[in-house]
Design an enzyme around this catalytic site. Structure first.
Site, short mmCIF file in Angstrom:
data_model
loop_
_atom_site.label_atom_id
_atom_site.label_comp_id
_atom_site.label_asym_id
_atom_site.label_seq_id
_atom_site.Cartn_x
_atom_site.Cartn_y
_atom_site.Cartn_z
N ARG A 92 -3.24 1.23 5.10
CA ARG A 92 -3.28 0.82 6.51
C ARG A 92 -4.01 1.91 7.30
O ARG A 92 -3.93 3.10 6.97
CB ARG A 92 -1.85 0.67 7.07
CG ARG A 92 -1.15 -0.61 6.66
CD ARG A 92 -1.77 -1.84 7.34
NE ARG A 92 -1.07 -3.08 7.01
CZ ARG A 92 -1.44 -3.94 6.07
NH1 ARG A 92 -2.50 -3.70 5.32
NH2 ARG A 92 -0.77 -5.06 5.88
N HIS A 96 -11.28 -5.11 5.83
CA HIS A 96 -9.94 -5.45 5.32
C HIS A 96 -10.06 -6.55 4.25
O HIS A 96 -9.48 -7.63 4.39
CB HIS A 96 -9.02 -5.88 6.46
CG HIS A 96 -7.56 -5.75 6.11
ND1 HIS A 96 -6.62 -5.33 7.00
CD2 HIS A 96 -6.88 -5.98 4.95
CE1 HIS A 96 -5.43 -5.32 6.42
NE2 HIS A 96 -5.58 -5.72 5.16
#
Ligand code: NAP
Length: 315
Positions: free
Chosen positions: A230, A278
């Site tokens: 993350r 992502h």
């Protein structure tokens, strides 16, 4: 009466998930009533909510009969941030073999690209012929931060390729071919011994800004950072400073504090940052739907659900 399963995903994803779930329920011999968000169903009759936090169902308060919340995402920080999350209903995160394969492929690809320094070996229009032998994997020390469902398989695969692998987690682990470390001292050893550091930790209060100026001060000079966990794991300003002074040679970043990564973010134009959108590991409907079916089948016969989130730990 078969249990009611409600699907709450982004509109463009409904057809693929509806088909994958219907097929998985049939293959598991599981009788359920599958309802889509928007279809009329009394919320209190829903037993299982299969969902993503960005989907249409965000207020769980009317869903008073839930046996489980089944997230289609592996990371759960957004799910946990929902103030209407029922306190006593288990929240299960997604552990999907297809997603795990995706993460292994992404992190192994990036590790190999940096290990072989393929960008520097390219024969360009200058007529150069950069013919030097790259090191072999056995001469390269790599580290994996996070040895959960994803990180353990990444570490195992890198070790299988011959890399010298250290891995770090909160609690001690055993993985063949991997020097597994835990705790503060284990982190410092992993950082100081990793020429290529791949990060696949969850975002929790304990992991935010883990990769900060102190961490970059411990890594070998010229190390490579790969982050697929993350964005909040990295102190962006500290990484940019470490890249600019050469302590960190290169970074591959798949996740960011703000997504999509803003157009004017320095990561987009830094010559030694390779940013991806992502994409490291998607939940794969076919394999993930089978996991959802297995979870519901377990719950319906009174077995414990798998991959229940520990809310105090945050993952
Ligand atoms: P997981 O199975 O829950 O594993 C998490 C790992 O991190 C465990 O090894 C855990 O240690 C370790 N950990 C957590 N907090 C720690 C701490 N404070 N100190 C040291 N180690 C700590 O999760 P997963 O399925 O592998 O997924 C990991 C993360 O990957 C997700 O949370 C998500 O953020 C990210 N992800 C990214 C993508 C992408 O496309 N970029 C896709 C999927 C997931 P223990 O084993 O000791 O508990």
């Amino acid at each position: 009466m078969p249990p009611v399963v409600k699907l709450s995903v982004d509109a463009d994803e409904v057809p693929v998930w509806r088909a994958a779930l219907a097929r998985a329920f049939a293959e598991a011999g599981l009788a359920v009533e599958l309802r889509l968000a928007g279809e009329t169903v009394a919320p209190e009759t829903v037993s299982y909510l299969v969902y993503v936090p960005s989907g249409p169902v965000r207020d769980f308060r009317p869903y008073t009969g839930l046996k489980a919340l089944l997230s289609l995402w592996a990371g759960v920080e957004k799910a946990l941030a929902n103030p209407t999350l029922p306190a006593d209903t288990p929240l299960c995160r997604m552990v999907d073999p297809g997603m795990t394969r995706g993460m292994v492929e992404y992190l192994v690809a990036e590790t190999l690209r940096h290990h072989l320094d393929l960008d520097a070996r390219r024969c360009g229009p200058d007529g150069g012929w950069p013919q030097t032998a790259p090191p072999l994997a056995g001469e390269r020390r790599v580290g994996v931060l996070g040895l959960g469902e994803l990180g353990a398989e990444v570490a195992r695969t890198l070790a299988g390729l011959g890399f010298v692998v250290r891995g770090w987690s909160r609690t001690p682990k055993r993985i063949e071919g991997v020097r597994c470390l835990a705790g503060a001292a284990g982190l410092d050893e992993t950082l100081s011994q990793s020429e290529i550091l791949a990060c696949v930790l969850p975002r929790t209060p304990a992991t935010e800004n883990l990769l900060d100026a102190r961490a970059f001060g411990l890594t070998p000079r010229g190390a490579t950072i790969i982050n697929a966990g993350r964005g909040e794991l990295i102190d962006d300003a500290a990484l940019l400073a470490a890249l600019d002074d050469g302590r960190i040679a290169r970074a591959t970043l798949d996740v960011f504090r703000v997504e999509p990564l803003p157009a004017d973010h320095p990561f987009r134009r830094h010559p030694r940052v390779f940013a991806t959108a992502h994409v490291a590991a998607f939940t794969r409907p076919r394999s993930a739907a089978a996991v959802i079916a297995a979870q519901i089948a377990r719950a319906e016969v009174g077995l414990e659900l798998l991959h229940v989130v520990d809310r105090a730990r945050g993952y």
